[in-house]
Design a protein around this motif. Sequence first.
Motif, short mmCIF file in Angstrom:
data_model
loop_
_atom_site.label_atom_id
_atom_site.label_comp_id
_atom_site.label_asym_id
_atom_site.label_seq_id
_atom_site.Cartn_x
_atom_site.Cartn_y
_atom_site.Cartn_z
N ALA A 12 49.32 -22.34 31.42
CA ALA A 12 48.94 -22.26 30.01
C ALA A 12 48.53 -20.83 29.68
O ALA A 12 47.39 -20.43 29.88
CB ALA A 12 47.79 -23.23 29.73
N LEU A 13 49.48 -20.06 29.16
CA LEU A 13 49.22 -18.68 28.79
C LEU A 13 49.93 -18.33 27.49
O LEU A 13 51.09 -18.71 27.28
CB LEU A 13 49.71 -17.72 29.89
CG LEU A 13 48.80 -17.48 31.10
CD1 LEU A 13 49.49 -16.57 32.09
CD2 LEU A 13 47.46 -16.91 30.69
N VAL A 24 58.90 -17.85 35.60
CA VAL A 24 57.73 -17.00 35.77
C VAL A 24 57.49 -16.74 37.25
O VAL A 24 58.02 -17.43 38.12
CB VAL A 24 56.47 -17.64 35.16
CG1 VAL A 24 56.68 -17.96 33.69
CG2 VAL A 24 56.09 -18.91 35.92
N VAL A 25 56.66 -15.73 37.53
CA VAL A 25 56.22 -15.50 38.90
C VAL A 25 54.74 -15.81 39.06
O VAL A 25 54.20 -15.69 40.16
CB VAL A 25 56.53 -14.07 39.37
CG1 VAL A 25 58.03 -13.85 39.45
CG2 VAL A 25 55.87 -13.02 38.47
N GLY A 26 54.07 -16.20 37.98
CA GLY A 26 52.68 -16.66 38.08
C GLY A 26 51.66 -15.55 38.02
O GLY A 26 50.69 -15.54 38.77
N THR A 27 51.86 -14.61 37.09
CA THR A 27 50.95 -13.48 36.95
C THR A 27 49.81 -13.82 36.01
O THR A 27 50.03 -14.39 34.95
CB THR A 27 51.71 -12.26 36.41
OG1 THR A 27 52.86 -12.02 37.21
CG2 THR A 27 50.83 -11.02 36.41
N ALA A 28 48.60 -13.47 36.41
CA ALA A 28 47.44 -13.71 35.55
C ALA A 28 46.34 -12.72 35.90
O ALA A 28 46.20 -12.32 37.06
CB ALA A 28 46.92 -15.14 35.70
N ILE A 73 40.08 -9.24 38.11
CA ILE A 73 40.70 -10.21 39.02
C ILE A 73 42.16 -10.38 38.61
O ILE A 73 42.46 -10.59 37.44
CB ILE A 73 39.99 -11.57 38.94
CG1 ILE A 73 38.48 -11.41 39.13
CG2 ILE A 73 40.57 -12.57 39.93
CD1 ILE A 73 37.67 -12.59 38.60
N ALA A 74 43.07 -10.29 39.58
CA ALA A 74 44.49 -10.39 39.27
C ALA A 74 45.23 -11.11 40.38
O ALA A 74 44.85 -11.04 41.55
CB ALA A 74 45.09 -9.00 39.05
N ALA A 109 41.79 -2.24 38.29
CA ALA A 109 42.40 -3.05 39.33
C ALA A 109 43.41 -4.05 38.78
O ALA A 109 44.49 -4.24 39.34
CB ALA A 109 41.31 -3.79 40.12
N ALA A 110 43.07 -4.70 37.67
CA ALA A 110 43.84 -5.86 37.22
C ALA A 110 45.29 -5.52 36.89
O ALA A 110 46.22 -6.18 37.35
CB ALA A 110 43.16 -6.49 36.00
N LYS A 111 45.51 -4.48 36.12
CA LYS A 111 46.87 -4.20 35.67
C LYS A 111 47.77 -3.66 36.78
O LYS A 111 48.99 -3.59 36.61
CB LYS A 111 46.85 -3.24 34.49
CG LYS A 111 46.32 -3.86 33.20
CD LYS A 111 47.22 -5.02 32.74
CE LYS A 111 48.50 -4.52 32.12
NZ LYS A 111 49.36 -5.63 31.65
N ARG A 112 47.21 -3.31 37.93
CA ARG A 112 48.05 -2.92 39.06
C ARG A 112 48.94 -4.08 39.51
O ARG A 112 49.96 -3.88 40.16
CB ARG A 112 47.19 -2.44 40.22
CG ARG A 112 46.91 -0.96 40.17
CD ARG A 112 46.18 -0.49 41.40
NE ARG A 112 46.21 0.95 41.53
CZ ARG A 112 45.37 1.78 40.90
NH1 ARG A 112 44.45 1.28 40.10
NH2 ARG A 112 45.49 3.09 41.07
N VAL A 113 48.54 -5.30 39.19
CA VAL A 113 49.32 -6.45 39.60
C VAL A 113 50.70 -6.46 38.94
O VAL A 113 51.63 -7.11 39.44
CB VAL A 113 48.55 -7.76 39.30
CG1 VAL A 113 48.71 -8.18 37.84
CG2 VAL A 113 49.00 -8.89 40.23
N ASP A 114 50.86 -5.73 37.84
CA ASP A 114 52.15 -5.72 37.16
C ASP A 114 53.25 -5.13 38.04
O ASP A 114 54.42 -5.53 37.95
CB ASP A 114 52.06 -4.92 35.85
CG ASP A 114 51.27 -5.65 34.79
OD1 ASP A 114 51.07 -6.88 34.93
OD2 ASP A 114 50.83 -5.01 33.81
#
Length: 462
Positions: free
Chosen positions: A308-309, A334-338, A347-348, A408-413
């Motif tokens: 749910a995003l 999707v690959v499940g990014t949040a 938190i990512a 930290a969080a946006k590094r997950v992209d």
Amino acid sequence: MAAERLVVIGGDAAGMSAASQARRLKGPDALEIVAFERGHFTSYSACGIPYWVSGDVEARDDLIARTPEEHRERDIDLRMRTEVTELDVPGRRVKALDRESGETYWTGYDKLVIATGARPVRPALPGMDAAGVHGVQTLDDGQALLDSLDGLGAKENRRAVVVGAGYIGVEMAEAMLTRGFEVTVLNRGEQPMATLDPDMGRLVHEAMDGLGITTVNGAAVTKILTGPDGRVSEVATDAGTYPADVVVLGIGVEPETALAREAGLPVGPHGGLLTDLAMRVVGHEDIWAGGDCVEVQDLVAGRTRHIALGTHANKHGQVIGSNVGGGYGTFPGVVGTAVSKVCDLEIARTGLREKDARAVGLRYVTATVESTGRAGYYPGAKPMTVKMIAELRTGRLLGVQIVGRDGAAKRVDVAAVALTAGMTVEQMTALDLGYAPPFSPVWDPVLVAARKAVAAVRGAGG
């Protein structure tokens, strides 16, 4: 020739994106659009509700992207406070209830979009409907919570209990802390943030403790206790009882598909509607569905899941509107990014957790590194932990989790793109990422984790 009629059930991200895109492609002479929304608001950011509650977002209307009046100006017949209560698929019609007047009526359709969203999980426990117990899925929910907080007045030592420690739970814990409440988070799981592996969730727990948020793991709520005025006073669990002036439910959400189920439409193992790549409901040529009420394909695990995003919901709406309007669009999965945050802790996650990989039969290795978000000598450098999961033998990236501060969080992209492209961790080590001391060490934390994952794959005989 009479115009076709498109009926849209749900006036938020997916539904109104679909209606708006279809209207761009077809004018009112070719396509009549009727949309039903049971609430008071349209096209708003539910993800922004915790920040409105905290006061970081000043006004409710700041979360509204487009009002009902703006939709109507675009020749969309939007009927507010009107709930669709029955779907007659063979008859190609929907039954609607006007919540203000009590009137019910049928409306026929040539094409139908179901965008009924999701509902907060609300366990059937004693006292769960007491005053002061709130879910936070819609703007109406957010307003009800704020009204409830205002009703407490200038009471000293105000106490908030948040039930659940997922994204909604930790964000609402921050909101209550910002508003000056003493905050306790009750979590059934081993660690907060079950979307992370427990070792990474422990880092979140430690950080929340450091912020002054009390987190109780392994605590299943058994009932809500109330005072003489009928308002919540305590939350009872199998691990103890906790005083509360307000309770916020952050247990998660479930697809709102009761209407579709009753009409015989197909749902998946997670309760969401099943669609094809064009977001058309499987087996139904003229019915589409999108947003929080559908299941989507997990490109890493190779199976459907419910996420749910708002990002996905808006994309679904664009795809649906394009197809309804005579164009073409698909949503591959999707690959499940949040991402989320608790105060300054970020938190990512993306891809699979360890238990997800095991569940689909993948063997894997893991690598965890501690680094900083900037060059270590640059002022303001803060610690960051990156965990990477790679497939045994092939080295294919399976998932990444990041907990830290300082960007930290946006590094997950980076990892999300690598997952979508099917890259191996060895290929990732050569990525040409941006570098300057204020933004990253010479070796970015994600690349350091990739290097360590490569070594783990080779060490395991990959």
